[in-house]
Write an enzyme that holds these catalytic residues in place. Structure first.
Site, short mmCIF file in Angstrom:
data_model
loop_
_atom_site.label_atom_id
_atom_site.label_comp_id
_atom_site.label_asym_id
_atom_site.label_seq_id
_atom_site.Cartn_x
_atom_site.Cartn_y
_atom_site.Cartn_z
N ASP A 176 0.83 -1.20 0.00
CA ASP A 176 0.00 0.00 0.00
C ASP A 176 0.86 1.25 0.00
O ASP A 176 0.43 2.29 -0.49
CB ASP A 176 -0.93 -0.01 1.21
C1 LIG Z 1 -2.65 -4.42 -5.21
S1 LIG Z 1 -3.57 -4.25 -3.73
C2 LIG Z 1 -2.40 -3.70 -2.62
C3 LIG Z 1 -2.79 -3.90 -1.16
O1 LIG Z 1 -4.09 -3.34 -0.81
C4 LIG Z 1 -4.75 -4.24 0.10
O2 LIG Z 1 -5.33 -3.58 1.21
P1 LIG Z 1 -6.96 -3.42 1.32
O3 LIG Z 1 -7.57 -4.73 0.93
O4 LIG Z 1 -7.19 -3.03 2.76
O5 LIG Z 1 -7.30 -2.29 0.36
C5 LIG Z 1 -3.65 -5.17 0.58
O6 LIG Z 1 -2.84 -4.55 1.57
C6 LIG Z 1 -2.89 -5.35 -0.73
O7 LIG Z 1 -1.65 -5.96 -0.57
#
Ligand SMILES: CSC[C@H]1O[C@H](OP(=O)(O)O)[C@H](O)[C@@H]1O
EC number: 5.3.1.23
Length: 363
Positions: A246
């Site tokens: 992220d």
């Molecule tokens: C390519 S997605 C990157 C990243 O985002 C996800 O978090 P969330 O589901 O809370 O938006 C997850 O950390 C992924 O690795």
């Protein structure tokens, strides 16, 4: 690479729908804010893309109605919308990079004296559509750079076992995905014998989304609970771990879904290479290290409530700590797979110099 991947975001000019069974028409920035904040759309790239495309839908509506506001009025309106959307979730940097980029482009357009309101509206549409298309291209490149790097690491081995965490596939991006894109590409090379995905509590992105994507593409997959990672590594031959990101800092410290840090520690203990796969739009060169990343705290209901029965499953009175992310130090990361290549060179502190890599590789 399979082209029949799922799509979390469906957009044609003037119309945006996002997966949650694609039932949620996203017409306004309020719709997008709600969908992002409630994680009806999630994933660092997808968050930024949906935020941008909802503005494109609004801009397109205004153009169709023949909006005749001045360039300054339109610029002010959409800058306020961008600021509003940037409040939806704090950790994934892609959203903030998009907001800053759009503001810079709108400001540059205003300096052109012939610019009118329609020009700004069309600029927003074009930039949002560019962001969408760039993501697809970046994921292709990440997938191939990552697969080629791992193939080199295990040249000749045709039976690789790879572990991933959370969801980083087509349901977190425009298409193909980042870490899951690398897994797809390895499968496409016929060298992936098995993919392991973690449940990824409490939101269960792995159980609900990654498992679905892997089965959908007929990739041999096994789902494990988050707490089984170390035992899996001690009992099965896991060749590497590939996760998403992220926010990657300049030294390589990476904020990713909570649980990533523990997996990195377990990988280190078992001498298993640990890769982060992310586009350069998930890299924050303004943040020197992971201690400075704002970690989203999610609502306790994600842990205390059964999402199906909507009944509380935890005694009243207990405290709940529900960070949405954690930070994996660069010292535990083997390489960072980007659309520009794999960052694998480490300095004397066993960390990366991400800015140097990007500067040297950005065309
Ligand atoms: C390519 S997605 C990157 C990243 O985002 C996800 O978090 P969330 O589901 O809370 O938006 C997850 O950390 C992924 O690795």
């Amino acid at each position: 690479m399979s082209t029949a991947t799922l799509e979390a975001i469906k957009y044609v000019r003037g119309d945006l729908k996002i997966l949650d069974q694609l039932l949620i028409p996203v017409l306004t920035s309020e719709d997008a804010f709600k969908a992002i904040a409630e994680m009806k759309v999630r994933g660092a790239p997808a968050i930024a893309i949906v935020a941008a495309l909802c503005l494109a839908v609004e801009a397109n509506e205004m153009l169709k109605k023949g909006e005749n506001a001045s360039a300054e009025e339109i610029a002010k309106l959409f800058s306020e919308k961008l600021d509003y959307l940037s409040l939806s979730r704090p950790t994934a940097v892609n959203l903030f990079i998009m907001v800053d980029d759009f503001k810079k482009k709108i400001k540059a357009a205003l300096e052109n004296t012939n610019c009118n309101g329609s020009f700004i509206l069309q600029l927003i549409i074009d930039e949002a559509e560019n962001l969408m298309n760039e993501d697809i291209e970046e994921n292709h490149k990440i997938s191939h750079f990552g697969a080629d790097h791992i193939l080199d690491l295990y040249s000749g081995d045709k039976e690789l076992r790879v572990l991933t965490h959370c969801n980083t596939g087509a349901l977190a991006t425009m298409k193909y995905g980042t870490a899951l894109g690398v897994i797809r590409a390895l499968h496409g090379h016929n060298v992936l014998t098995h993919a392991y995905c973690t449940e990824t509590r409490p939101y269960n992105q792995g159980a609900r989304l990654t498992a679905f994507e892997l089965v959908y593409e007929k990739i041999p997959a096994t789902l494990i609970v988050d707490s089984a990672v170390s035992y899996l590594m001690s009992t099965k031959k896991i060749h590497c771990v590939v996760v998403g990101a992220d926010r990657v800092c300049n030294n390589g410290d990476t904020a990713n879904k909570v649980g990533t840090y523990q997996i990195a520690i377990a990988a280190k203990f078992h001498n298993i290479p640990f890769f982060v796969a992310a586009p350069s739009k998930s890299i924050d060169l303004n943040t020197s290290d992971g201690s400075k990343i704002k970690i989203e705290q999610r609502h306790e209901n994600e842990i205390t409530m059964n999402s199906h029965s909507n009944k509380r499953i935890v005694v009243d009175g207990v405290g709940v700590w529900n960070p949405g992310f954690d930070v994996t130090p660069a010292t535990l990361i083997t390489g960072i797979i980007t659309e520009l290549g794999v960052i694998s060179t480490k300095n004397e502190n066993n960390e990366f110099d991400v800015q140097h890599f990007l500067t040297s590789n950005k065309n």
